[in-house]
Design an enzyme around this catalytic site. Sequence first.
Site, PDB file in Angstrom:
ATOM      1  CD  GLU A  61      -2.924  -0.997   1.899  1.00  0.00           C
ATOM      2  OE1 GLU A  61      -3.403  -0.402   2.553  1.00  0.00           O
ATOM      3  OE2 GLU A  61      -4.133  -1.143   1.485  1.00  0.00           O
ATOM      4  CD  GLU A 106      -3.520  -6.150   2.497  1.00  0.00           C
ATOM      5  OE1 GLU A 106      -4.200  -5.290   3.267  1.00  0.00           O
ATOM      6  OE2 GLU A 106      -2.023  -5.799   2.904  1.00  0.00           O
TER       7      GLU A 106
END
Length: 514
Positions: free
Chosen positions: A195, A317
């Site tokens: 991220e 994810e």
Amino acid sequence: MKRAILTAIMALALYPFASAQMKVEVKIDTAPENGQVIPKEIYGQFAEHLGSCIYGGLWVGPESEIPNVDGYRCDVLQALKELKVPVMRWPGGCFADEYHWRDGIGPREDRPRMVNSNWGGTVEDNSFGTHEFLNLCEMIGCEPYISGNVGSGTVEELAKWVEYMTAADGPMARLRAENGRKEPWKVKFLGVGNESWGCGGNMVPEYYSHLYNRYQTYCRDYSGNRLYKVASGASDYDYNWTEVLMKNIGSRMHGVSLHYYTVKGWNGSKGSATEFNEEEYYNTLGKAVEVEPVIVKHIAIMDKYDPEKKVDLLLDEWGTWFDVEPGTNPGHLYQQNSMRDAMVAALSLNIFHKYTERLKMTNIAQIANVLQSMVLTRGDKMVLTPTYHVFRMYNVHQDALYLPSACDAEKFTDGNGRQCPYVDATASRNAEGAIHVTLTNVSLDEAATVTIDLAGNAKPRITGEILTAETIQAHNDFDRPDEVKPVEFKDFKVKDGKIVVKMPAKSIVGLYIL
Ligand code: AHR
């Protein structure tokens, strides 16, 4: 009173009763032209230093009174072996970009402590580090997927970590041997940051892609180990991130990641994991299946730059994200797991099966005690969640030939205009020729008669199992660990060469056709 009647009418408009019982036809293509195998990595897991995922969930330490093998909980180890976990991502998540691997090697009592600033400010004692993770992967027979620190680390730190784990010779190999492991481990999957648009450094894609190119240059292949490098990808609908990475990185990455959570919204309450009404249930499913157009759009961008499909998409994810359980640390993301989560898992896996030409791995968040977990632990107790049972029922599809199916089920429209079929199906054939069909009936009140056309492959030896519960809120807790669990299912027959299945409302059925 008037309001109640109005709500009931609105609910009927959104979720119409199909009939006394839905009748659904599923046609399965048993001889697909472009035989596509469902990679086992579609069933990947994710374990982060977050709350009690690692400490208490996987690891209790060798001195613990909780039964353990070298510090790993026996009950969880056994459960994960039965699940056939193919790959596990570690150490984060956001934690990965603050993790310094050298803090997690050597004698445990000498390891420095740190504050886990992302997740509740908990003090991390680094007793679970590289050796503990890679040995765990060996014990349960899964591939490790290391998530490297780009946000607060250095190129040298990541390069040396790769050398430490995989080189047979040299200074890092010597250090590893001094710490008790002579043979290098095999480490295939390497994530370069996590991220990076957010907790991994708040970067823009142009900056990250240049940084990726620099980091990846120095992550070498040692001693016959071949790295598979993954660039930190987009969140949900951020198609520009994928576009820039495909343009600037291209085939210097083997895969690009994507994160997509089934979450009501990032601000305010995300709703309770176990106390929800019908409307919230269908909205959750609507959000879950919206992953399909999201995957399709990211793939379309990848196709533009990489028509030969050299770069893979990894949804590393995904899963449900609700409010934490009352009284627990808000930074530890501990949530219960109900039949609703089981439905989200099943519908999501059905979707993932369709896109495996490009989508090569997914990692549900997370393996223990965090978000949509496989297991929940408290002290010496462990429960398997409804999501665990779905992953166990579905593991027959790992590395099997995907058999595309067409299902004519009626769809509902959720409160946000998203559509989702009441009945869904997925199918595959394994190397021994057995066909596995998994059916989902998400309706809260309608049973379904599902006729499966297997083009003459409806052999007489069929066994089945079913996951269902009295209520969609049903879940397993430490005092009721078996409230939701699969049982044998026999409500089907072969008629005119087709399998006719009677599915109750809110059920998931697995058929094993030998
Ligand atoms: O899974 C929990 C967190 O969600 C991860 O650490 C992060 O990558 C994502 O935002």
